[in-house]
Design a protein around this motif. Sequence first.
Motif, short mmCIF file in Angstrom:
data_model
loop_
_atom_site.label_atom_id
_atom_site.label_comp_id
_atom_site.label_asym_id
_atom_site.label_seq_id
_atom_site.Cartn_x
_atom_site.Cartn_y
_atom_site.Cartn_z
N ASN A 107 4.13 8.45 -6.03
CA ASN A 107 4.40 7.65 -7.29
C ASN A 107 4.37 6.81 -7.26
O ASN A 107 4.64 6.29 -8.48
CB ASN A 107 5.93 8.64 -7.58
N TYR A 108 4.74 5.72 -5.85
CA TYR A 108 4.52 4.46 -6.69
C TYR A 108 2.70 4.03 -7.20
O TYR A 108 2.90 3.50 -7.28
CB TYR A 108 4.60 3.53 -4.74
N TYR A 109 1.93 4.95 -6.27
CA TYR A 109 0.91 4.75 -6.57
C TYR A 109 0.07 4.62 -8.08
O TYR A 109 -0.47 4.71 -8.71
CB TYR A 109 -0.34 5.43 -5.23
N LEU A 110 0.65 6.58 -8.36
CA LEU A 110 0.16 7.12 -9.84
C LEU A 110 0.98 6.29 -11.23
O LEU A 110 0.14 5.77 -11.64
CB LEU A 110 1.37 8.54 -9.91
N LYS A 111 2.07 5.57 -10.33
CA LYS A 111 2.58 4.45 -10.96
C LYS A 111 2.01 3.46 -11.46
O LYS A 111 2.04 3.03 -13.04
CB LYS A 111 4.62 3.98 -11.03
N THR A 168 1.19 -0.96 0.06
CA THR A 168 -0.42 -0.03 0.19
C THR A 168 0.15 1.40 0.13
O THR A 168 1.97 0.92 0.85
CB THR A 168 -1.04 0.18 1.04
N LYS A 169 -0.10 2.42 -0.34
CA LYS A 169 0.59 3.91 -0.21
C LYS A 169 1.26 4.13 1.36
O LYS A 169 2.24 4.36 1.40
CB LYS A 169 -0.52 4.82 -0.69
N LYS A 170 0.86 3.44 1.60
CA LYS A 170 1.33 4.07 4.11
C LYS A 170 1.84 2.67 3.65
O LYS A 170 3.38 2.99 4.44
CB LYS A 170 -0.01 3.18 4.87
N ASP A 171 2.43 1.65 3.59
CA ASP A 171 3.40 0.55 3.32
C ASP A 171 5.08 1.20 3.07
O ASP A 171 5.93 0.99 3.29
CB ASP A 171 3.48 -1.13 3.09
N LYS A 222 7.81 9.49 -3.12
CA LYS A 222 7.99 7.90 -3.15
C LYS A 222 6.77 7.47 -3.28
O LYS A 222 6.61 6.51 -3.91
CB LYS A 222 8.93 7.71 -2.68
N ALA A 223 6.39 7.87 -2.23
CA ALA A 223 3.95 6.23 -2.10
C ALA A 223 3.29 7.39 -2.91
O ALA A 223 3.11 6.39 -3.24
CB ALA A 223 4.07 6.52 -0.20
#
Length: 108
Positions: free
Chosen positions: A43-47, A2-5, A40-41
């Motif tokens: 961008n992980y979600y957006l990616k 998850t984004k939080k992780d 970073k989180a």
Amino acid sequence: MTKKDIYKQELSKLKKVFEDVEESKRKLVEGLVEDAAFLKAENYYLKQIIEKTGMIKVHPSNQGLQKQTEAGKQYLKNINSYSVVIKTLNGVLNKGIIEDDDELAEFE
């Protein structure tokens, strides 16, 4: 993940990188460290979205008509902000290294 992780993982990693930095400098960049982890989180979600949708939408009957997706626009903005934050943090780390080298030069 998850984004939080991702945020927690990146925050932990960056804090570990800065654990040997002088406390006053570490406190000074604390917000930037948190911002870097946040970006970073995000961008992980957006990616993940971009992998499904792409960064550009192409008109089905006229491929010359193209439009950048909102996720793509935000990803690029975040990447630029993230790189500025990381460059700034790296400067703080390198400044400490250069100062240590200068102190050693006095004994030569």
